[in-house]
Design a protein around this motif. Sequence first.
Motif, PDB file in Angstrom:
ATOM      1  N   LEU A  13     -21.919   5.829   9.030  1.00 17.36           N
ATOM      2  CA  LEU A  13     -21.308   5.494  10.320  1.00 17.36           C
ATOM      3  C   LEU A  13     -22.134   5.929  11.522  1.00 17.36           C
ATOM      4  O   LEU A  13     -21.708   5.765  12.660  1.00 17.36           O
ATOM      5  CB  LEU A  13     -19.912   6.125  10.413  1.00 17.36           C
ATOM      6  CG  LEU A  13     -18.883   5.632   9.411  1.00 17.36           C
ATOM      7  CD1 LEU A  13     -17.577   6.405   9.562  1.00 17.36           C
ATOM      8  CD2 LEU A  13     -18.637   4.141   9.565  1.00 17.36           C
ATOM      9  N   ALA A  14     -23.302   6.496  11.273  1.00 21.77           N
ATOM     10  CA  ALA A  14     -24.128   6.991  12.378  1.00 21.77           C
ATOM     11  C   ALA A  14     -24.579   5.824  13.263  1.00 21.77           C
ATOM     12  O   ALA A  14     -25.342   4.965  12.843  1.00 21.77           O
ATOM     13  CB  ALA A  14     -25.333   7.744  11.836  1.00 21.77           C
ATOM     14  N   HIS A  15     -24.038   5.781  14.465  1.00 18.68           N
ATOM     15  CA  HIS A  15     -24.436   4.789  15.460  1.00 18.68           C
ATOM     16  C   HIS A  15     -24.132   5.393  16.835  1.00 18.68           C
ATOM     17  O   HIS A  15     -23.008   5.841  17.085  1.00 18.68           O
ATOM     18  CB  HIS A  15     -23.657   3.474  15.277  1.00 18.68           C
ATOM     19  CG  HIS A  15     -24.217   2.365  16.095  1.00 18.68           C
ATOM     20  ND1 HIS A  15     -23.994   2.264  17.447  1.00 18.68           N
ATOM     21  CD2 HIS A  15     -25.023   1.330  15.760  1.00 18.68           C
ATOM     22  CE1 HIS A  15     -24.624   1.208  17.906  1.00 18.68           C
ATOM     23  NE2 HIS A  15     -25.258   0.617  16.906  1.00 18.68           N
ATOM     24  N   PRO A  16     -25.115   5.402  17.723  1.00 21.03           N
ATOM     25  CA  PRO A  16     -24.935   6.080  19.019  1.00 21.03           C
ATOM     26  C   PRO A  16     -23.814   5.524  19.896  1.00 21.03           C
ATOM     27  O   PRO A  16     -23.227   6.265  20.674  1.00 21.03           O
ATOM     28  CB  PRO A  16     -26.298   5.915  19.711  1.00 21.03           C
ATOM     29  CG  PRO A  16     -26.992   4.804  18.984  1.00 21.03           C
ATOM     30  CD  PRO A  16     -26.443   4.797  17.588  1.00 21.03           C
ATOM     31  N   LEU A  17     -23.468   4.259  19.761  1.00 21.81           N
ATOM     32  CA  LEU A  17     -22.382   3.706  20.566  1.00 21.81           C
ATOM     33  C   LEU A  17     -21.044   4.344  20.183  1.00 21.81           C
ATOM     34  O   LEU A  17     -20.242   4.693  21.032  1.00 21.81           O
ATOM     35  CB  LEU A  17     -22.288   2.184  20.406  1.00 21.81           C
ATOM     36  CG  LEU A  17     -21.132   1.508  21.163  1.00 21.81           C
ATOM     37  CD1 LEU A  17     -21.281   1.704  22.678  1.00 21.81           C
ATOM     38  CD2 LEU A  17     -21.053   0.034  20.816  1.00 21.81           C
ATOM     39  N   LEU A  72     -22.032   1.132   9.207  1.00 18.95           N
ATOM     40  CA  LEU A  72     -22.807   0.770  10.397  1.00 18.95           C
ATOM     41  C   LEU A  72     -24.303   0.891  10.172  1.00 18.95           C
ATOM     42  O   LEU A  72     -25.081   0.182  10.798  1.00 18.95           O
ATOM     43  CB  LEU A  72     -22.402   1.654  11.583  1.00 18.95           C
ATOM     44  CG  LEU A  72     -20.950   1.554  12.027  1.00 18.95           C
ATOM     45  CD1 LEU A  72     -20.672   2.568  13.127  1.00 18.95           C
ATOM     46  CD2 LEU A  72     -20.628   0.159  12.495  1.00 18.95           C
ATOM     47  N   SER A  73     -24.696   1.825   9.284  1.00 19.67           N
ATOM     48  CA  SER A  73     -26.127   2.000   9.046  1.00 19.67           C
ATOM     49  C   SER A  73     -26.654   0.761   8.335  1.00 19.67           C
ATOM     50  O   SER A  73     -26.083   0.316   7.345  1.00 19.67           O
ATOM     51  CB  SER A  73     -26.386   3.258   8.209  1.00 19.67           C
ATOM     52  OG  SER A  73     -25.714   3.167   6.981  1.00 19.67           O
ATOM     53  N   ASP A  74     -27.679   0.204   8.882  1.00 18.82           N
ATOM     54  CA  ASP A  74     -28.285  -1.016   8.347  1.00 18.82           C
ATOM     55  C   ASP A  74     -27.228  -2.109   8.156  1.00 18.82           C
ATOM     56  O   ASP A  74     -27.170  -2.768   7.122  1.00 18.82           O
ATOM     57  CB  ASP A  74     -29.014  -0.707   7.030  1.00 18.82           C
ATOM     58  CG  ASP A  74     -30.072  -1.762   6.709  1.00 18.82           C
ATOM     59  OD1 ASP A  74     -30.380  -2.584   7.595  1.00 18.82           O
ATOM     60  OD2 ASP A  74     -30.562  -1.779   5.568  1.00 18.82           O
ATOM     61  N   PHE A  75     -26.383  -2.283   9.181  1.00 14.69           N
ATOM     62  CA  PHE A  75     -25.281  -3.257   9.079  1.00 14.69           C
ATOM     63  C   PHE A  75     -25.788  -4.672   8.841  1.00 14.69           C
ATOM     64  O   PHE A  75     -25.104  -5.478   8.228  1.00 14.69           O
ATOM     65  CB  PHE A  75     -24.375  -3.199  10.305  1.00 14.69           C
ATOM     66  CG  PHE A  75     -24.946  -3.827  11.542  1.00 14.69           C
ATOM     67  CD1 PHE A  75     -24.726  -5.168  11.820  1.00 14.69           C
ATOM     68  CD2 PHE A  75     -25.708  -3.079  12.428  1.00 14.69           C
ATOM     69  CE1 PHE A  75     -25.263  -5.757  12.954  1.00 14.69           C
ATOM     70  CE2 PHE A  75     -26.244  -3.660  13.560  1.00 14.69           C
ATOM     71  CZ  PHE A  75     -26.026  -5.003  13.826  1.00 14.69           C
ATOM     72  N   ARG A  76     -26.999  -4.981   9.306  1.00 19.08           N
ATOM     73  CA  ARG A  76     -27.533  -6.335   9.097  1.00 19.08           C
ATOM     74  C   ARG A  76     -27.633  -6.645   7.606  1.00 19.08           C
ATOM     75  O   ARG A  76     -27.278  -7.733   7.164  1.00 19.08           O
ATOM     76  CB  ARG A  76     -28.897  -6.485   9.771  1.00 19.08           C
ATOM     77  CG  ARG A  76     -28.833  -6.351  11.290  1.00 19.08           C
ATOM     78  CD  ARG A  76     -30.228  -6.339  11.892  1.00 19.08           C
ATOM     79  NE  ARG A  76     -30.767  -7.682  11.935  1.00 19.08           N
ATOM     80  CZ  ARG A  76     -30.738  -8.471  12.994  1.00 19.08           C
ATOM     81  NH1 ARG A  76     -30.212  -8.036  14.121  1.00 19.08           N
ATOM     82  NH2 ARG A  76     -31.241  -9.689  12.961  1.00 19.08           N
ATOM     83  N   SER A  90     -24.218  -9.405   2.496  1.00 15.96           N
ATOM     84  CA  SER A  90     -23.470  -9.435   1.235  1.00 15.96           C
ATOM     85  C   SER A  90     -22.044  -9.968   1.408  1.00 15.96           C
ATOM     86  O   SER A  90     -21.317 -10.106   0.435  1.00 15.96           O
ATOM     87  CB  SER A  90     -23.435  -8.035   0.616  1.00 15.96           C
ATOM     88  OG  SER A  90     -22.578  -7.197   1.371  1.00 15.96           O
ATOM     89  N   LEU A  91     -21.649 -10.267   2.634  1.00 17.04           N
ATOM     90  CA  LEU A  91     -20.288 -10.738   2.900  1.00 17.04           C
ATOM     91  C   LEU A  91     -20.255 -12.259   2.978  1.00 17.04           C
ATOM     92  O   LEU A  91     -21.185 -12.880   3.484  1.00 17.04           O
ATOM     93  CB  LEU A  91     -19.760 -10.123   4.202  1.00 17.04           C
ATOM     94  CG  LEU A  91     -19.863  -8.598   4.305  1.00 17.04           C
ATOM     95  CD1 LEU A  91     -19.377  -8.126   5.660  1.00 17.04           C
ATOM     96  CD2 LEU A  91     -19.103  -7.910   3.188  1.00 17.04           C
ATOM     97  N   ASN A  92     -19.176 -12.856   2.484  1.00 16.68           N
ATOM     98  CA  ASN A  92     -19.076 -14.310   2.409  1.00 16.68           C
ATOM     99  C   ASN A  92     -18.406 -14.977   3.601  1.00 16.68           C
ATOM    100  O   ASN A  92     -18.863 -15.990   4.089  1.00 16.68           O
ATOM    101  CB  ASN A  92     -18.288 -14.723   1.160  1.00 16.68           C
ATOM    102  CG  ASN A  92     -18.929 -14.207  -0.096  1.00 16.68           C
ATOM    103  OD1 ASN A  92     -20.135 -14.226  -0.225  1.00 16.68           O
ATOM    104  ND2 ASN A  92     -18.098 -13.730  -1.010  1.00 16.68           N
ATOM    105  N   HIS A  93     -17.299 -14.445   4.038  1.00 14.78           N
ATOM    106  CA  HIS A  93     -16.447 -15.105   5.031  1.00 14.78           C
ATOM    107  C   HIS A  93     -16.725 -14.544   6.421  1.00 14.78           C
ATOM    108  O   HIS A  93     -15.937 -13.761   6.943  1.00 14.78           O
ATOM    109  CB  HIS A  93     -14.971 -14.938   4.671  1.00 14.78           C
ATOM    110  CG  HIS A  93     -14.683 -15.321   3.258  1.00 14.78           C
ATOM    111  ND1 HIS A  93     -14.596 -16.635   2.853  1.00 14.78           N
ATOM    112  CD2 HIS A  93     -14.504 -14.568   2.145  1.00 14.78           C
ATOM    113  CE1 HIS A  93     -14.368 -16.670   1.557  1.00 14.78           C
ATOM    114  NE2 HIS A  93     -14.303 -15.430   1.106  1.00 14.78           N
TER     115      HIS A  93
END
Length: 180
Positions: A13-17, A117-121, A126-129
């Motif tokens: 979950l590490a994300h500065p926002l 959140l880490s490497d969310f791209r 891997s998600l379909n919908h």
Amino acid sequence: MTQSISLKVPAELAHPLFFPEKETILEKEHYAGWSVSIPFEAFPYELLYYNDVESYTPWTKGAFHVKELMEKWKGIDTECSLLFSERKVGRTLGLMKQGIGLFLTAVFWMHGKPVVLSDFRLQIKSLNHIPVNLAERLSFILERPASFHSYRQLSELFREFEKQYVKFMIKNKNKKTSKL
């Protein structure tokens, strides 16, 4: 009496926002179950889960909760729209942060997964919908969360995602009834 606990922000979950600090505090009892009245905090169930603290895991019933998350967005959307129309851009960051968090939560939970959140791209692949070009569009929004263009993009993502959600629910409802 509710018990506040200090939790390390996990790598997932590490994300500065969402987490500018390395630790955060939660009221643990609020997350033992599900309630729509719980105030918005960034990914509380995931924080507890990744810290091995026993709590409710809403992504296991994610599709069920997605509708409620989208309803919360509608209130935020209305407030953001008003602030942008009044040119009060400086007051939109908190609302946009909530909206982005709700969107990510809805996307991951619908797929039965806790938010990462880490490497969310990579995770999103891997998600379909999901809406078209989601990773690129989210990157744009996360780089400038308080801009009007990000707000418009997030609004559009919610609209597109809602259509995906409806298709997903219809498809899964048909699967359940065909097994009977």
